[in-house]
Design an enzyme around this catalytic site. Structure first.
Site, mmCIF file in Angstrom:
data_model
loop_
_atom_site.group_PDB
_atom_site.id
_atom_site.type_symbol
_atom_site.label_atom_id
_atom_site.label_comp_id
_atom_site.label_asym_id
_atom_site.label_seq_id
_atom_site.Cartn_x
_atom_site.Cartn_y
_atom_site.Cartn_z
ATOM 1 N N ASP A 32 40.088 -13.139 5.543
ATOM 2 C CA ASP A 32 39.751 -13.109 4.358
ATOM 3 C C ASP A 32 38.981 -12.695 3.786
ATOM 4 O O ASP A 32 37.858 -13.248 3.986
ATOM 5 C CB ASP A 32 40.579 -15.156 4.225
ATOM 6 C CG ASP A 32 40.584 -14.946 3.416
ATOM 7 O OD1 ASP A 32 39.331 -15.098 1.496
ATOM 8 O OD2 ASP A 32 41.504 -15.785 2.761
ATOM 9 N N ASN A 88 51.502 -20.366 0.550
ATOM 10 C CA ASN A 88 51.121 -21.027 -0.596
ATOM 11 C C ASN A 88 51.705 -20.131 -1.241
ATOM 12 O O ASN A 88 51.524 -19.238 -1.081
ATOM 13 C CB ASN A 88 49.929 -21.018 -1.266
ATOM 14 C CG ASN A 88 48.971 -21.326 0.103
ATOM 15 O OD1 ASN A 88 48.712 -23.016 0.194
ATOM 16 N ND2 ASN A 88 47.568 -21.815 -0.644
ATOM 17 N N GLN A 95 48.527 -21.176 -4.524
ATOM 18 C CA GLN A 95 49.023 -19.278 -4.088
ATOM 19 C C GLN A 95 48.250 -19.509 -5.809
ATOM 20 O O GLN A 95 48.082 -19.507 -6.763
ATOM 21 C CB GLN A 95 50.459 -19.186 -4.517
ATOM 22 C CG GLN A 95 50.783 -17.441 -3.941
ATOM 23 C CD GLN A 95 52.091 -16.850 -3.959
ATOM 24 O OE1 GLN A 95 53.210 -17.733 -4.452
ATOM 25 N NE2 GLN A 95 51.948 -15.663 -3.218
ATOM 26 N N HIS A 101 51.347 -13.628 1.588
ATOM 27 C CA HIS A 101 50.023 -13.625 2.987
ATOM 28 C C HIS A 101 50.802 -14.978 3.124
ATOM 29 O O HIS A 101 51.071 -16.098 3.290
ATOM 30 C CB HIS A 101 49.449 -13.190 2.481
ATOM 31 C CG HIS A 101 48.533 -13.815 1.734
ATOM 32 N ND1 HIS A 101 49.223 -13.842 -0.395
ATOM 33 C CD2 HIS A 101 47.653 -15.283 0.738
ATOM 34 C CE1 HIS A 101 48.623 -14.965 -1.109
ATOM 35 N NE2 HIS A 101 47.683 -15.564 0.111
ATOM 36 N N HIS A 103 47.909 -17.439 6.630
ATOM 37 C CA HIS A 103 46.868 -17.709 6.494
ATOM 38 C C HIS A 103 46.806 -18.042 7.989
ATOM 39 O O HIS A 103 47.558 -18.989 8.441
ATOM 40 C CB HIS A 103 46.385 -18.590 5.905
ATOM 41 C CG HIS A 103 45.829 -18.948 4.384
ATOM 42 N ND1 HIS A 103 44.982 -18.329 3.576
ATOM 43 C CD2 HIS A 103 47.128 -18.733 3.122
ATOM 44 C CE1 HIS A 103 45.540 -18.320 2.666
ATOM 45 N NE2 HIS A 103 45.944 -18.537 2.092
HETATM 46 P P1 AMP Z 1 46.877 -18.152 -1.706
HETATM 47 O O1 AMP Z 1 45.657 -19.045 -1.995
HETATM 48 O O2 AMP Z 1 47.113 -18.150 -0.709
HETATM 49 O O3 AMP Z 1 47.259 -16.886 -2.901
HETATM 50 O O4 AMP Z 1 44.974 -17.256 -0.896
HETATM 51 C C1 AMP Z 1 44.375 -16.168 -1.366
HETATM 52 C C2 AMP Z 1 43.384 -15.677 0.355
HETATM 53 O O5 AMP Z 1 42.808 -14.307 -0.464
HETATM 54 C C3 AMP Z 1 42.117 -16.596 -0.764
HETATM 55 O O6 AMP Z 1 41.858 -16.746 0.776
HETATM 56 C C4 AMP Z 1 41.015 -15.604 -1.629
HETATM 57 O O7 AMP Z 1 39.778 -15.386 -0.600
HETATM 58 C C5 AMP Z 1 41.862 -14.011 -0.267
HETATM 59 N N1 AMP Z 1 40.757 -12.944 -0.961
HETATM 60 C C6 AMP Z 1 41.725 -12.723 -2.570
HETATM 61 N N2 AMP Z 1 40.975 -11.279 -2.695
HETATM 62 C C7 AMP Z 1 40.840 -10.935 -1.560
HETATM 63 C C8 AMP Z 1 40.290 -9.491 -0.939
HETATM 64 N N3 AMP Z 1 40.105 -8.973 -1.631
HETATM 65 N N4 AMP Z 1 40.238 -9.738 0.695
HETATM 66 C C9 AMP Z 1 40.410 -10.243 1.387
HETATM 67 N N5 AMP Z 1 40.895 -11.685 1.235
HETATM 68 C C10 AMP Z 1 41.062 -11.526 -0.724
#
Ligand code: AMP
Ligand code: ZN
Length: 138
Positions: A32, A88, A95, A101, A103
């Protein structure tokens, strides 16, 4: 299926660079970019699913199987004391990237990561009725 304007479609296909740990035909495992803790990993599907409601059972099975292997790898490398698996679905659930995805968040004693809710009270009969109501859709 791939969605044109989806950042995780681009990352999972390798069109946008990422800190990739591992890759299979179905998944890409990355760090992440804004982690809750060092070693916070995301498992992305290569196929675009907005969320869990769209995901098929076969992919879900492979996903969790991979998650167990990745969780152990994170533990080996970080020496974490525990790990949260978080996923999420929908804006109201937190989300922010609408491509499925998972975590994997390593946890350390006294870290200040907060994953918390206020437990609600329940009534046994209502719980039984709700369990039955949900079951009818399975
Ligand atoms: P969610 O809130 O469950 O949709 O989580 C999205 C996650 O994606 C967050 O923890 C962000 O830090 C991560 N994220 C967003 N863009 C990127 C990226 N380009 N590379 C890696 N992680 C990312
Ligand atoms: Zn996507």
């Amino acid at each position: 299926m791939v969605k044109d304007d989806c950042i995780f479609c681009k990352i999972s296909k390798g069109d946008i660079p990422s800190a990739t740990i591992y890759e299979t035909a179905d998944f890409r495992v990355i760090l992440d970019v804004a982690p809750a803790n060092k070693g916070h990993v995301l498992i992305l599907t290569k196929e675009h699913f907005d969320n869990i409601f769209q995901m098929d059972a076969e992919t879900a099975g492979k996903l969790f199987s991979l998650a167990t292997v990745v969780a152990r790898a994170i533990k080996e490398e970080t020496g974490c004391d525990g790990l949260n698996v978080l996923q999420n679905n929908g804006e109201v659930a937190g989300q922010t990237v609408h491509h499925f995805h998972l975590h994997l968040i390593p946890r350390f004693k006294d870290d200040e990561v907060v994953i918390k809710w206020e437990p609600k009270e329940t009534v046994a009969e209502e719980q039984q009725a709700l369990a039955k109501a949900i079951k009818k859709y399975i």
